[in-house]
Scaffold this motif. Sequence first.
Motif, PDB file in Angstrom:
ATOM      1  N   ILE A 219     -54.548   5.942  28.678  1.00 46.70           N
ATOM      2  CA  ILE A 219     -55.501   6.269  27.705  1.00 46.70           C
ATOM      3  C   ILE A 219     -56.236   7.711  28.121  1.00 46.70           C
ATOM      4  O   ILE A 219     -56.425   8.425  27.465  1.00 46.70           O
TER       5      ILE A 219
ATOM      6  N   ASP B 138     -54.550   0.422  19.873  1.00 45.96           N
ATOM      7  CA  ASP B 138     -54.717  -1.119  19.701  1.00 45.96           C
ATOM      8  C   ASP B 138     -54.789  -1.610  18.002  1.00 45.96           C
ATOM      9  O   ASP B 138     -54.572  -2.841  17.778  1.00 45.96           O
TER      10      ASP B 138
ATOM     11  N   SER C   9     -58.270   4.487  22.443  1.00 46.71           N
ATOM     12  CA  SER C   9     -58.210   2.973  22.182  1.00 46.71           C
ATOM     13  C   SER C   9     -58.017   2.345  21.002  1.00 46.71           C
ATOM     14  O   SER C   9     -57.157   1.446  20.925  1.00 46.71           O
TER      15      SER C   9
END
Length: 510
Positions: free
Chosen positions: A18, A37, A33
């Motif tokens: 990240i 995700d 993030s």
Amino acid sequence: MDQIHHIRDMYYQQDKNISQIASETGLNRKTVSKYVDMEDFNTPSPTPASEKEHESKLDPFKPLIEEWLESDKLAPRKQRHTAKRIYRRLRDEAEGFNCSYRLVALYVAEKKEELRLKKTEGYIPLVHHPGEAQADFGFADFYENGKLHHEAKYLVLSFPFSNGGFLQLNYGENMECLLEGLVAMFEHIDGVPTEIWFDNTRTIVTKVIKGGGRNVTERFQRFCEHYRIKAVFMNPESGWEKGNVENKVGYLRRNELVPVPRFDSLADENKYLLNRCELDMQREHYDDDSNRFISELFQENKARLLPLPSVPFDTALYTTATTDKYCKFTLDAGKHRYSASPAFCESCVNLKITSSNVIVMDKDMHEVVRHKRLYGEDHERMDWLPYLTYIARKPRSLRNSGIYDMMPKTMQIYMDNCESKERGRVLKVLAELTERTGFTSAVNTVDEAVRLNATDPDSLQSLYRRTYTDVPLLPPLDNNASIPHQKVIPFRNDLQMLDAALVKGGASYG
């Protein structure tokens, strides 16, 4: 979607973490993030509108407001209800009224639009938040070191939420004046506004794009990125949209620039004006129901300001210019002319330009000569010291150097009357006089030398000292002081008698 794909590809295919992705893309870690995700990429379905309108504390009073606005259709345009007038009538006449002015203003604006009580491009009540600012230039006269700057400019930065504001005097309205003024005010308040509203001035905007966009200069874009400012531009010919700063420009001129300012240093005067503006905030806000002072509301502004960056922004313009055979160059589309140095004849010079100075530099960016920047009808700045110093080393080439033609007529006459062997020394003296008190004093000294026909270097220095150096006056002699009487020695061509009087038995000379 291209960017989302790029983020996910770096994470899932290139095995980058990240932090690495955030560093390479310049995005926030949370943003990276989120897309790494994310599992649902369906097109979001439209959200249905709420069937029931949100209840408001103003609902019981809306019929009364509508009644007043309906009656305004028969009233003269200048005698119709404003949002402020409606708010005050509700406060005074409507039992149980406890709504904010903002709530009333928003509803009044909506109803006026619905009832066509204002033009399509009418004045909409604007709501301003702490930390937001507006910027604009005004014009005023001032005297610096006795010189009048007629209709010079001053920059105003106002904060509509608190009605606080600051000003900085300038010689003009160029990019350097704008950036230097803003930076000075940022540093004074120890923070940066989150958002600043500007006009579509050519200093900033290069093109207004159809649909509301703006093309701005690269320097201004860099400035905004450096301070993280959101620049908001008004619609063309709609200065009323930033009415707070428009009013503040006039208010500060009437209160801080009357009478016409007179000072020795613009920098010192601008520091004084910043403190004056702080004192001006010790008064009640014109439209605050709690009768709070502007200074108190301004603290809420300051609480929302962005922090100053750790690295200062260089507001100077760095550019180049080409000199002519007289080692001069022009700026401002040829309107203003400056001298460089004989070492830069018909060549390219580097320039550092601020709001007050034009600095000529060599290829290694070392300063060669510094000029006060020209504004208005002033046409030329000439620094004679580099020219006189240069030609003093080659005095025989004076007539063919081009420098001779630029000299004042009396100086040409003086140099013509000088002997060839003395010309180099005279030029050195003139350079020394120029360095001490300026070229004007050197020319005045030469004028006096021409009048007296004194063409040698020593006479030139003596005339300069007589004119420009403080010579202490000696006190007159005391007439009552006793003066010793002179001893009279009788002498009639008799050397032995003279020897006897002087030696008095001293050494004998055979």
